[in-house]
Design a protein around this motif. Structure first.
Motif, mmCIF file in Angstrom:
data_model
loop_
_atom_site.group_PDB
_atom_site.id
_atom_site.type_symbol
_atom_site.label_atom_id
_atom_site.label_comp_id
_atom_site.label_asym_id
_atom_site.label_seq_id
_atom_site.Cartn_x
_atom_site.Cartn_y
_atom_site.Cartn_z
ATOM 1 N N LYS A 55 0.924 -0.678 -0.431
ATOM 2 C CA LYS A 55 -0.059 0.022 0.476
ATOM 3 C C LYS A 55 1.228 1.620 0.310
ATOM 4 C CE LYS A 55 -3.992 -1.725 2.306
ATOM 5 N NZ LYS A 55 -5.478 -0.993 1.934
ATOM 6 N N LEU A 79 -6.657 -1.708 7.270
ATOM 7 C CA LEU A 79 -6.735 -0.364 6.113
ATOM 8 C C LEU A 79 -5.326 -0.224 6.187
ATOM 9 C CD1 LEU A 79 -8.761 0.403 3.579
ATOM 10 C CD2 LEU A 79 -8.633 2.586 5.236
ATOM 11 N N TRP A 103 -0.900 -7.531 9.621
ATOM 12 C CA TRP A 103 -1.642 -7.217 8.017
ATOM 13 C C TRP A 103 -2.744 -8.925 8.445
ATOM 14 C CZ3 TRP A 103 -2.671 -9.637 4.076
ATOM 15 C CH2 TRP A 103 -3.826 -9.941 2.934
ATOM 16 N N ARG A 161 -6.262 -10.056 9.277
ATOM 17 C CA ARG A 161 -7.472 -10.434 8.701
ATOM 18 C C ARG A 161 -7.416 -11.665 8.748
ATOM 19 N NH1 ARG A 161 -9.316 -8.043 3.480
ATOM 20 N NH2 ARG A 161 -10.742 -9.177 2.726
ATOM 21 N N ALA A 207 -13.595 3.065 7.460
ATOM 22 C CA ALA A 207 -13.624 2.186 5.923
ATOM 23 C C ALA A 207 -15.170 2.340 5.183
ATOM 24 C CB ALA A 207 -13.419 1.317 6.082
ATOM 25 N N GLY A 208 -15.977 2.247 6.225
ATOM 26 C CA GLY A 208 -17.225 1.593 6.292
ATOM 27 C C GLY A 208 -18.227 2.134 5.674
ATOM 28 N N THR A 222 -18.780 4.833 1.520
ATOM 29 C CA THR A 222 -18.533 3.988 0.875
ATOM 30 C C THR A 222 -19.680 4.487 0.431
ATOM 31 O OG1 THR A 222 -17.718 2.724 1.951
ATOM 32 C CG2 THR A 222 -15.540 2.890 0.257
ATOM 33 N N ARG A 267 -0.851 1.425 -5.287
ATOM 34 C CA ARG A 267 0.039 0.477 -5.187
ATOM 35 C C ARG A 267 1.404 0.827 -5.202
ATOM 36 N NH1 ARG A 267 -3.756 -1.585 -2.712
ATOM 37 N NH2 ARG A 267 -4.712 -3.606 -2.312
ATOM 38 N N PHE A 293 -14.360 -4.046 -5.036
ATOM 39 C CA PHE A 293 -14.256 -3.917 -4.069
ATOM 40 C C PHE A 293 -12.802 -4.218 -3.916
ATOM 41 C CE2 PHE A 293 -18.943 -4.603 -3.252
ATOM 42 C CZ PHE A 293 -18.887 -3.975 -2.234
ATOM 43 N N GLY A 294 -11.587 -3.706 -4.929
ATOM 44 C CA GLY A 294 -10.990 -4.184 -4.997
ATOM 45 C C GLY A 294 -10.532 -5.618 -5.402
ATOM 46 N N ARG A 339 -6.216 -8.770 -0.732
ATOM 47 C CA ARG A 339 -6.451 -7.291 -0.008
ATOM 48 C C ARG A 339 -8.034 -6.703 -0.302
ATOM 49 N NH1 ARG A 339 -2.516 -4.655 3.374
ATOM 50 N NH2 ARG A 339 -3.757 -3.467 4.384
ATOM 51 N N CYS A 378 -11.634 -5.862 -0.498
ATOM 52 C CA CYS A 378 -12.622 -5.196 0.945
ATOM 53 C C CYS A 378 -13.104 -6.194 2.010
ATOM 54 C CB CYS A 378 -13.539 -4.371 0.319
ATOM 55 S SG CYS A 378 -14.332 -3.813 1.467
ATOM 56 N N PHE A 382 -20.790 -6.542 3.445
ATOM 57 C CA PHE A 382 -21.991 -6.116 4.245
ATOM 58 C C PHE A 382 -22.619 -4.665 3.831
ATOM 59 C CE2 PHE A 382 -22.455 -3.429 9.198
ATOM 60 C CZ PHE A 382 -22.261 -2.319 8.787
HETATM 61 C C1 HEM Z 1 -20.103 0.533 -1.301
HETATM 62 C C2 HEM Z 1 -19.045 0.083 -0.631
HETATM 63 C C3 HEM Z 1 -17.759 -0.219 0.078
HETATM 64 C C4 HEM Z 1 -16.846 -0.434 -1.516
HETATM 65 C C5 HEM Z 1 -16.923 0.450 -2.505
HETATM 66 C C6 HEM Z 1 -15.062 -0.937 -0.626
HETATM 67 C C7 HEM Z 1 -13.853 -0.337 -1.831
HETATM 68 C C8 HEM Z 1 -13.439 -0.947 -0.752
HETATM 69 C C9 HEM Z 1 -12.084 -1.576 -1.286
HETATM 70 C C10 HEM Z 1 -11.572 -0.583 -3.388
HETATM 71 C C11 HEM Z 1 -10.695 -1.566 -0.569
HETATM 72 C C12 HEM Z 1 -9.598 -1.938 -1.187
HETATM 73 C C13 HEM Z 1 -8.922 -0.926 -1.022
HETATM 74 C C14 HEM Z 1 -7.295 -1.113 -1.488
HETATM 75 O O1 HEM Z 1 -6.936 -2.747 -1.873
HETATM 76 O O2 HEM Z 1 -6.553 -0.427 -1.195
HETATM 77 C C15 HEM Z 1 -11.053 -1.254 0.658
HETATM 78 C C16 HEM Z 1 -11.137 -2.256 1.718
HETATM 79 C C17 HEM Z 1 -11.333 -2.545 2.480
HETATM 80 N N1 HEM Z 1 -12.568 -2.148 2.864
HETATM 81 FE FE1 HEM Z 1 -14.464 -1.280 1.786
HETATM 82 N N2 HEM Z 1 -15.798 -0.794 0.579
HETATM 83 C C18 HEM Z 1 -16.775 -0.669 0.608
HETATM 84 C C19 HEM Z 1 -17.657 -1.056 2.352
HETATM 85 C C20 HEM Z 1 -17.305 -1.486 3.465
HETATM 86 C C21 HEM Z 1 -17.935 -1.549 4.359
HETATM 87 C C22 HEM Z 1 -18.989 -1.765 4.867
HETATM 88 C C23 HEM Z 1 -16.962 -1.808 5.560
HETATM 89 C C24 HEM Z 1 -17.129 -2.477 6.861
HETATM 90 C C25 HEM Z 1 -17.785 -2.476 7.099
HETATM 91 C C26 HEM Z 1 -15.450 -2.054 4.607
HETATM 92 C C27 HEM Z 1 -14.233 -2.559 5.197
HETATM 93 C C28 HEM Z 1 -12.530 -2.433 4.743
HETATM 94 C C29 HEM Z 1 -11.837 -2.789 5.114
HETATM 95 C C30 HEM Z 1 -11.348 -3.078 6.584
HETATM 96 C C31 HEM Z 1 -10.615 -2.780 3.590
HETATM 97 C C32 HEM Z 1 -9.268 -3.161 4.412
HETATM 98 C C33 HEM Z 1 -9.544 -4.560 3.329
HETATM 99 C C34 HEM Z 1 -7.408 -4.761 4.341
HETATM 100 O O3 HEM Z 1 -7.081 -4.442 4.222
HETATM 101 O O4 HEM Z 1 -7.711 -6.766 4.627
HETATM 102 N N3 HEM Z 1 -15.471 -1.346 3.490
HETATM 103 N N4 HEM Z 1 -13.313 -0.968 0.559
#
Ligand code: HEM
Length: 449
Positions: free
Chosen positions: A68, A85, A92, A96, A260-261, A264, A329, A389-390, A394, A396, A401
């Protein structure tokens, strides 16, 4: 093969446009090349690509070669701590593995009653604020408020008062703004240290910490169990040692889920309401499906898998308006994207918005057609032609949810209200960390009953 470059000289006339909305510049630059280009931006040189196979190489196939960037891990991490994140490497992975099982669909079923409760509270609030059955609202603000309350209550249940949660929400917003500004415009950093802004942000974070640690402490003392994410974070155990997380770890992970939640999902919902207002045929199909599946009952978790057209509409909305419009990245070692050489130290922008709008991967890409996401069609496209969602390790963690939450919000709100776009407003993209509408999206809400 060398990647075609756009020098800083050529970028200079576009600086204002790049600061306001880099999407058109990125799109134009890629369209005359082979979907990959290196641009000398003011903050850094970055390789930008909209090719699905390159995104797959970076996020999945050779993900170990990429980390990252500073924005998330160092800059955001300094204030928010080490949550999913903002952490890297072994730590990590350990976190995870610990947290992932709690985000599986079945586990999330327990959360639907919290989500529904928040959505219904919002529906009541909106209903009672209508005057003669009508009200004008800014959907961006409404959805931000709604998704904030959904994620807050899913995390902390009733542990904290809404005013405490609002305060934490406000502090997170200030921190996010500070971090984005100081990353995009690094010269502001020393100035913020002199004028006291940096210390102010640190003090705000201490205040948020106080609220969060008190919440964790109160929950521990009560010894009671709940169906919420805080309970999950407190009682989940590492497989090898059988130990749980420390209070600091629980606080860090909770804060990251908060950050994060909500924005988006709020953006995805705002854009979807915008699209539905312009496509009454799609809206009607969603309503018909709801009638058939829910049959006058109250909507619940068990209905969600059957609401397939609603799900397709949500997916198509996120194709046209992906909330995470770019994923960045840093290359640790050399790699190849097709024939193109990537060098250690190169920064990469996987341009999700560009991929989702590219006519090479989508027929008539600007058209809103939920039917594209019919199951039978998914094998016709590259796995990374659509990646809101990537992807890879990693991916999402909150994707299920978010999808459940969006299904519930759209279903309940459409059942109850009709949303029309107000005339004479300019709808513009504002790509910050997530894809906002610059001036919001103003709508007229009318009660259906
Ligand atoms: C439409 C809704 C959402 C979108 C479009 C979205 C999109 C993303 C994307 C693209 C990433 C990857 C980022 C990367 O690789 O650099 C990510 C990571 C993450 N998202 Fe979401 N997200 C959404 C909703 C949520 C919700 C609701 C939560 C928690 C309740 C959440 C928690 C996280 C977390 C904790 C990560 C980091 C995961 C990791 O690196 O292990 N996201 N999200």
């Amino acid at each position: 093969m060398k990647i075609d470059q756009i020098s800083f000289f050529k970028v200079l006339p576009h600086l204002k446009e790049l600061a306001e909305n880099p999407i058109p510049f990125f799109t134009d630059s890629l369209s005359t090349r082979e979907g990959i280009v290196k641009i000398h931006l003011p903050s850094s040189k970055a390789i930008i690509t909209d090719r699905p196979e390159f995104a797959q190489q970076v996020l999945q196939k050779n993900n170990k070669n990429y980390t990252k960037t500073k924005l998330q891990v160092e800059n955001l991490g300094r204030f928010l701590g080490k949550g999913l994140l903002t952490s890297e490497g072994e730590y990590w992975l350990q976190q995870r593995r610990l947290i992932q099982p709690n985000f599986h669909r079945k586990k999330l079923a327990d959360l639907t009653h919290i989500m529904l409760n928040e959505v219904n509270t919002y529906v009541d609030h909106l209903s009672s604020s209508l005057e003669n059955g009508v009200k004008e609202v800014d959907m961006s603000r409404e959805m931000m408020r709604l998704t904030f309350s959904v994620v807050s209550r899913s995390l902390f249940g009733e542990e904290m008062s809404m005013s405490e949660l609002d305060r934490v929400g406000h502090i997170i917003e200030v921190i996010q703004k500070y971090v984005t500004t100081t990353t995009r415009l690094p010269y502001t950093k020393p100035w913020y240290r002199i004028n006291g802004k940096y210390n102010k942000v640190l003090r705000l974070m201490e205040e948020a910490d106080g609220i969060l640690f008190d919440g964790i402490e109160d929950r521990k003392r009560s010894g009671e169990r709940y169906d919420d994410l805080l309970d999950m974070l407190m009682y989940t155990r590492y497989e090898d040692t059988g130990a749980g997380m420390t209070d600091q770890q629980i606080r860090d992970e909770a804060l990251i889920l908060f950050v994060a939640g909500h924005e988006t999902s709020a953006n995805a919902l705002t854009w979807l309401f915008y699209l539905l207002a312009q496509h009454p045929d799609v809206e009607q199909k969603i309503l018909d499906e709801l009638d058939t599946v829910v049959q006058g009952d109250e909507i619940s978790f068990s209905h969600l898998p059957q609401l397939t057209y609603l799900m397709q509409s949500i997916q198509e909305g996120m194709r046209l308006y992906p909330p995470a419009w770019v994923v960045d990245r840093l290359a640790i070692g050399d790699d190849k994207l097709g024939d193109y050489a990537v060098k250690a130290g190169d920064m990469l922008f996987l341009f999700i918005y560009g991929t989702h709008h590219n006519a090479k991967y989508w027929e008539d890409p600007e058209a809103f057609r939920p039917e594209r996401f019919d199951k039978s069609k998914s094998s016709e496209r590259h796995r990374y032609a659509y990646f809101p969602f990537g992807g890879g390790p990693r991916l999402c963690i909150g994707n299920n949810f978010a999808l459940m939450e969006m299904q519930l919000v759209i279903a309940r709100l459409l059942q109850q209200f009709k949303f029309d776009l107000l005339a004479d407003q300019q709808i513009e993209l504002q790509p910050l960390v997530t894809l906002h509408a610059r001036n919001g999206i103003k709508m007229r809400v009318r009660s259906r009953s």
